[in-house]
Design a protein around this motif. Structure first.
Motif, PDB file in Angstrom:
ATOM      1  N   MET A 173       1.058  -1.055   0.101  1.00  0.00           N
ATOM      2  CA  MET A 173      -0.243  -0.384  -0.020  1.00  0.00           C
ATOM      3  C   MET A 173       0.386   0.821  -0.049  1.00  0.00           C
ATOM      4  SD  MET A 173      -3.397   1.646   0.235  1.00  0.00           S
ATOM      5  CE  MET A 173      -4.298   0.423   0.237  1.00  0.00           C
ATOM      6  N   LEU A 174       2.278   1.217   1.129  1.00  0.00           N
ATOM      7  CA  LEU A 174       3.183   2.430   1.095  1.00  0.00           C
ATOM      8  C   LEU A 174       3.134   2.687  -0.968  1.00  0.00           C
ATOM      9  CD1 LEU A 174       4.692   4.318   2.398  1.00  0.00           C
ATOM     10  CD2 LEU A 174       6.396   2.624   3.184  1.00  0.00           C
ATOM     11  N   SER A 175       3.245   1.445  -1.384  1.00  0.00           N
ATOM     12  CA  SER A 175       4.634   2.125  -2.483  1.00  0.00           C
ATOM     13  C   SER A 175       4.080   2.379  -3.270  1.00  0.00           C
ATOM     14  CB  SER A 175       4.233   0.611  -3.169  1.00  0.00           C
ATOM     15  OG  SER A 175       3.361   0.041  -3.647  1.00  0.00           O
ATOM     16  N   GLN A 176       2.561   2.301  -3.202  1.00  0.00           N
ATOM     17  CA  GLN A 176       1.210   3.502  -3.965  1.00  0.00           C
ATOM     18  C   GLN A 176       0.955   4.588  -4.008  1.00  0.00           C
ATOM     19  OE1 GLN A 176      -0.704   0.799  -6.484  1.00  0.00           O
ATOM     20  NE2 GLN A 176       1.539  -0.270  -4.851  1.00  0.00           N
ATOM     21  N   HIS A 177       1.943   5.395  -3.048  1.00  0.00           N
ATOM     22  CA  HIS A 177       1.455   6.568  -2.711  1.00  0.00           C
ATOM     23  C   HIS A 177       3.533   7.307  -2.659  1.00  0.00           C
ATOM     24  CE1 HIS A 177      -1.685   5.226  -0.427  1.00  0.00           C
ATOM     25  NE2 HIS A 177      -2.192   5.396  -1.271  1.00  0.00           N
ATOM     26  N   LEU A 178       4.125   6.193  -2.796  1.00  0.00           N
ATOM     27  CA  LEU A 178       5.074   7.160  -3.208  1.00  0.00           C
ATOM     28  C   LEU A 178       5.396   7.750  -4.559  1.00  0.00           C
ATOM     29  CD1 LEU A 178       7.522   4.869  -1.629  1.00  0.00           C
ATOM     30  CD2 LEU A 178       7.118   6.174  -0.125  1.00  0.00           C
ATOM     31  N   GLY A 179       6.132   9.745  -4.555  1.00  0.00           N
ATOM     32  CA  GLY A 179       6.480  10.153  -5.198  1.00  0.00           C
ATOM     33  C   GLY A 179       5.138  10.608  -6.019  1.00  0.00           C
ATOM     34  N   LYS A 180       3.951  10.197  -5.611  1.00  0.00           N
ATOM     35  CA  LYS A 180       2.791  10.384  -6.262  1.00  0.00           C
ATOM     36  C   LYS A 180       2.465  12.398  -6.379  1.00  0.00           C
ATOM     37  CE  LYS A 180       0.548   6.782  -7.847  1.00  0.00           C
ATOM     38  NZ  LYS A 180       1.677   5.595  -7.561  1.00  0.00           N
ATOM     39  N   GLY A 181       3.197  12.975  -5.070  1.00  0.00           N
ATOM     40  CA  GLY A 181       3.317  14.558  -4.927  1.00  0.00           C
ATOM     41  C   GLY A 181       1.535  14.724  -4.314  1.00  0.00           C
ATOM     42  N   ILE A 182       0.399  14.078  -4.099  1.00  0.00           N
ATOM     43  CA  ILE A 182      -0.481  14.348  -4.134  1.00  0.00           C
ATOM     44  C   ILE A 182      -0.681  15.760  -3.391  1.00  0.00           C
ATOM     45  CG2 ILE A 182      -2.964  13.990  -2.705  1.00  0.00           C
ATOM     46  CD1 ILE A 182      -1.882  10.960  -2.762  1.00  0.00           C
ATOM     47  N   SER A 183      -1.942  16.490  -3.431  1.00  0.00           N
ATOM     48  CA  SER A 183      -1.889  17.921  -2.986  1.00  0.00           C
ATOM     49  C   SER A 183      -3.266  17.674  -2.027  1.00  0.00           C
ATOM     50  CB  SER A 183      -2.817  19.040  -4.369  1.00  0.00           C
ATOM     51  OG  SER A 183      -3.644  18.652  -5.081  1.00  0.00           O
ATOM     52  N   GLU A 184      -3.504  18.750  -0.928  1.00  0.00           N
ATOM     53  CA  GLU A 184      -4.427  18.657  -0.289  1.00  0.00           C
ATOM     54  C   GLU A 184      -5.613  18.898  -0.773  1.00  0.00           C
ATOM     55  OE1 GLU A 184      -6.443  19.283   3.053  1.00  0.00           O
ATOM     56  OE2 GLU A 184      -5.081  18.170   2.714  1.00  0.00           O
ATOM     57  N   PRO A 185      -6.079  19.973  -2.218  1.00  0.00           N
ATOM     58  CA  PRO A 185      -7.476  19.457  -2.767  1.00  0.00           C
ATOM     59  C   PRO A 185      -7.370  17.988  -3.120  1.00  0.00           C
ATOM     60  CG  PRO A 185      -5.891  21.730  -3.316  1.00  0.00           C
ATOM     61  CD  PRO A 185      -5.032  21.007  -2.425  1.00  0.00           C
ATOM     62  N   GLN A 186      -6.550  17.220  -3.192  1.00  0.00           N
ATOM     63  CA  GLN A 186      -6.411  16.395  -4.085  1.00  0.00           C
ATOM     64  C   GLN A 186      -7.057  15.523  -3.189  1.00  0.00           C
ATOM     65  OE1 GLN A 186      -3.109  15.140  -6.415  1.00  0.00           O
ATOM     66  NE2 GLN A 186      -4.351  15.686  -8.379  1.00  0.00           N
ATOM     67  N   ARG A 187      -5.892  15.725  -1.793  1.00  0.00           N
ATOM     68  CA  ARG A 187      -6.351  14.520  -0.348  1.00  0.00           C
ATOM     69  C   ARG A 187      -8.534  14.840   0.264  1.00  0.00           C
ATOM     70  NH1 ARG A 187      -7.396  14.845   4.391  1.00  0.00           N
ATOM     71  NH2 ARG A 187      -7.791  16.894   4.125  1.00  0.00           N
ATOM     72  N   ARG A 188      -8.657  16.555  -0.416  1.00  0.00           N
ATOM     73  CA  ARG A 188      -9.395  16.145   0.214  1.00  0.00           C
ATOM     74  C   ARG A 188     -10.794  16.055  -0.907  1.00  0.00           C
ATOM     75  NH1 ARG A 188     -12.116  19.947   3.869  1.00  0.00           N
ATOM     76  NH2 ARG A 188      -9.462  20.503   5.001  1.00  0.00           N
ATOM     77  N   ARG A 189     -10.677  15.898  -2.001  1.00  0.00           N
ATOM     78  CA  ARG A 189     -12.142  15.120  -2.923  1.00  0.00           C
ATOM     79  C   ARG A 189     -11.745  13.652  -2.499  1.00  0.00           C
ATOM     80  NH1 ARG A 189     -13.190  17.673  -7.661  1.00  0.00           N
ATOM     81  NH2 ARG A 189     -13.113  19.730  -6.257  1.00  0.00           N
ATOM     82  N   TRP A 190     -11.014  13.343  -2.692  1.00  0.00           N
ATOM     83  CA  TRP A 190     -11.206  11.303  -2.225  1.00  0.00           C
ATOM     84  C   TRP A 190     -11.526  11.403  -1.169  1.00  0.00           C
ATOM     85  CZ3 TRP A 190     -10.330   8.084   0.303  1.00  0.00           C
ATOM     86  CH2 TRP A 190      -9.577   6.518  -0.027  1.00  0.00           C
ATOM     87  N   VAL A 191     -11.587  12.259  -0.064  1.00  0.00           N
ATOM     88  CA  VAL A 191     -12.379  12.208   1.242  1.00  0.00           C
ATOM     89  C   VAL A 191     -13.803  12.383   0.587  1.00  0.00           C
ATOM     90  CG1 VAL A 191     -12.957  13.305   3.498  1.00  0.00           C
ATOM     91  CG2 VAL A 191     -10.503  12.468   2.726  1.00  0.00           C
ATOM     92  N   ASN A 192     -13.949  13.882   0.306  1.00  0.00           N
ATOM     93  CA  ASN A 192     -15.907  13.576   0.044  1.00  0.00           C
ATOM     94  C   ASN A 192     -16.400  13.385  -1.015  1.00  0.00           C
ATOM     95  OD1 ASN A 192     -15.350  15.721   1.627  1.00  0.00           O
ATOM     96  ND2 ASN A 192     -14.645  17.509  -0.271  1.00  0.00           N
ATOM     97  N   LEU A 193     -15.217  12.322  -2.482  1.00  0.00           N
ATOM     98  CA  LEU A 193     -16.079  11.303  -2.832  1.00  0.00           C
ATOM     99  C   LEU A 193     -16.565  10.034  -2.291  1.00  0.00           C
ATOM    100  CD1 LEU A 193     -14.329  11.930  -6.516  1.00  0.00           C
ATOM    101  CD2 LEU A 193     -16.590  13.013  -5.445  1.00  0.00           C
ATOM    102  N   LEU A 194     -15.413   9.447  -1.563  1.00  0.00           N
ATOM    103  CA  LEU A 194     -15.383   8.789  -0.822  1.00  0.00           C
ATOM    104  C   LEU A 194     -17.241   8.696  -0.080  1.00  0.00           C
ATOM    105  CD1 LEU A 194     -14.684   5.519  -0.265  1.00  0.00           C
ATOM    106  CD2 LEU A 194     -13.529   6.487   2.316  1.00  0.00           C
ATOM    107  N   LEU A 195     -17.101   9.404   0.246  1.00  0.00           N
ATOM    108  CA  LEU A 195     -18.297  10.369   1.951  1.00  0.00           C
ATOM    109  C   LEU A 195     -19.571  10.040   0.938  1.00  0.00           C
ATOM    110  CD1 LEU A 195     -16.611  12.455   4.283  1.00  0.00           C
ATOM    111  CD2 LEU A 195     -17.057  10.364   4.448  1.00  0.00           C
ATOM    112  N   ASP A 196     -19.922  10.236  -0.284  1.00  0.00           N
ATOM    113  CA  ASP A 196     -20.551  10.469  -1.124  1.00  0.00           C
ATOM    114  C   ASP A 196     -20.408   8.933  -1.273  1.00  0.00           C
ATOM    115  OD1 ASP A 196     -20.768  12.834  -0.595  1.00  0.00           O
ATOM    116  OD2 ASP A 196     -19.834  13.776  -2.916  1.00  0.00           O
ATOM    117  N   ALA A 197     -20.402   8.457  -1.522  1.00  0.00           N
ATOM    118  CA  ALA A 197     -19.836   7.168  -2.143  1.00  0.00           C
ATOM    119  C   ALA A 197     -20.465   6.585  -1.294  1.00  0.00           C
ATOM    120  CB  ALA A 197     -19.250   6.068  -2.376  1.00  0.00           C
ATOM    121  N   ALA A 198     -20.621   6.020   0.258  1.00  0.00           N
ATOM    122  CA  ALA A 198     -20.842   5.261   1.793  1.00  0.00           C
ATOM    123  C   ALA A 198     -22.148   5.931   1.683  1.00  0.00           C
ATOM    124  CB  ALA A 198     -20.169   6.428   2.301  1.00  0.00           C
ATOM    125  N   ASP A 199     -22.210   7.126   1.414  1.00  0.00           N
ATOM    126  CA  ASP A 199     -24.692   7.541   1.104  1.00  0.00           C
ATOM    127  C   ASP A 199     -24.683   6.620   0.226  1.00  0.00           C
ATOM    128  OD1 ASP A 199     -23.376   9.137   3.934  1.00  0.00           O
ATOM    129  OD2 ASP A 199     -23.885  10.836   2.754  1.00  0.00           O
TER     130      ASP A 199
END
Length: 255
Positions: A173-199
């Motif tokens: 799992m760690l290897s999937q994230h190394l070097g990806k340079g995720i931005s804070e807006p991308q992280r927040r969008r990931w969270v929001n979309l997952l919560l939308d999917a949970a609903d």
């Protein structure tokens, strides 16, 4: 409250499609304000027998509010092919004799097990691929990726250790994230979309489950964000985290 029991007899060759239909029907059922909770069970001794239990706020709310409301058509469309397989359909009133044992369910069990997490990730990644902000991060996603993430989440929330055994656990799992340079807006969008999917897929909505679920999602995505930055040197070996209820125990409605 009133409890409805529906007993089905489903031939073995139709069992898989029957369960799939009820997984889809569970979405409008969970959205109905008249529905308190529901569960579909299959008889171990006689596998052709299924029992659907639905707790309604009242018999009137079920027969009037739900059946005449906006959620019923979508529910009925999924289960209509199996109406002829019903052997019994009755309402039962609580007697006041009830209680609970000492077992505390895992978050994995409370959510609905592997099927619930598979529904969640399939719906989530369909949203991700259409999203302008984080879609490009997954443009070349392995078709099995939603299933693998469901395995990860299942293990994190107390289910089988399949991600560790089949996918390499935390180091992979760690290897999937190394070097990806995720931005804070991308992280927040990931969270929001997952919560939308949970609903959308009907994960439990009680505050206790959602607080624990979101607690892990916030923690996990913030680690992924940090680990993805240029020059990050996170530990390469660690167990898959195991997430519990935390401060609040599982919610149990009063009977």
């Amino acid at each position: 409250m009133i409890v409805e029991y529906i007993r089905y007899r489903i031939p073995a060759e139709r069992a898989e499609e029957f369960e799939a239909a009820y997984r889809r029907a569970a979405v409008p059922l969970a959205n109905a304000p008249q529905c308190v909770d529901y569960e579909l069970t299959r008889c171990v001794d006689e596998p052709a027998c299924y029992v659907l239990r639905i707790t309604w706020t009242s018999a009137e709310d079920h027969l009037g509010g739900f059946r005449q409301g906006p959620d019923f058509p979508a529910f009925l469309a999924e289960i209509r092919p199996y109406v002829g397989d019903i052997e019994e359909m009755r309402h039962y009133a609580p007697t006041g004799v009830h209680g609970r044992g000492s077992s505390v369910p895992t978050l994995y069990e409370w959510a609905g097990g592997a099927e619930a997490f598979n529904r969640l990730t399939e719906t989530f990644y369909a949203k991700v691929l259409k999203d302008d902000l984080i879609g490009p991060l997954f443009a070349h996603m392995d078709p099995g990726h939603p299933r693998y993430v469901a395995m990860w989440l299942g293990e994190v929330f107390g289910g089988p250790d399949r991600y560790t055994r089949e996918r390499g656990g935390y180091p992979h799992m760690l290897s999937q994230h190394l070097g990806k340079g995720i931005s804070e807006p991308q992280r927040r969008r990931w969270v929001n979309l997952l919560l939308d999917a949970a609903d959308e897929v009907g994960l439990p909505r009680d505050p206790e489950f959602r607080a624990a679920f979101l607690g892990y999602i916030e923690w996990g995505t913030r680690l992924a964000f940090a680990n993805s930055q240029p020059g990050a040197t996170p530990p390469r070996q660690a167990p898959v985290p195991r997430w519990g209820w935390g401060v609040a125990p599982p919610y149990v409605p009063e009977g």
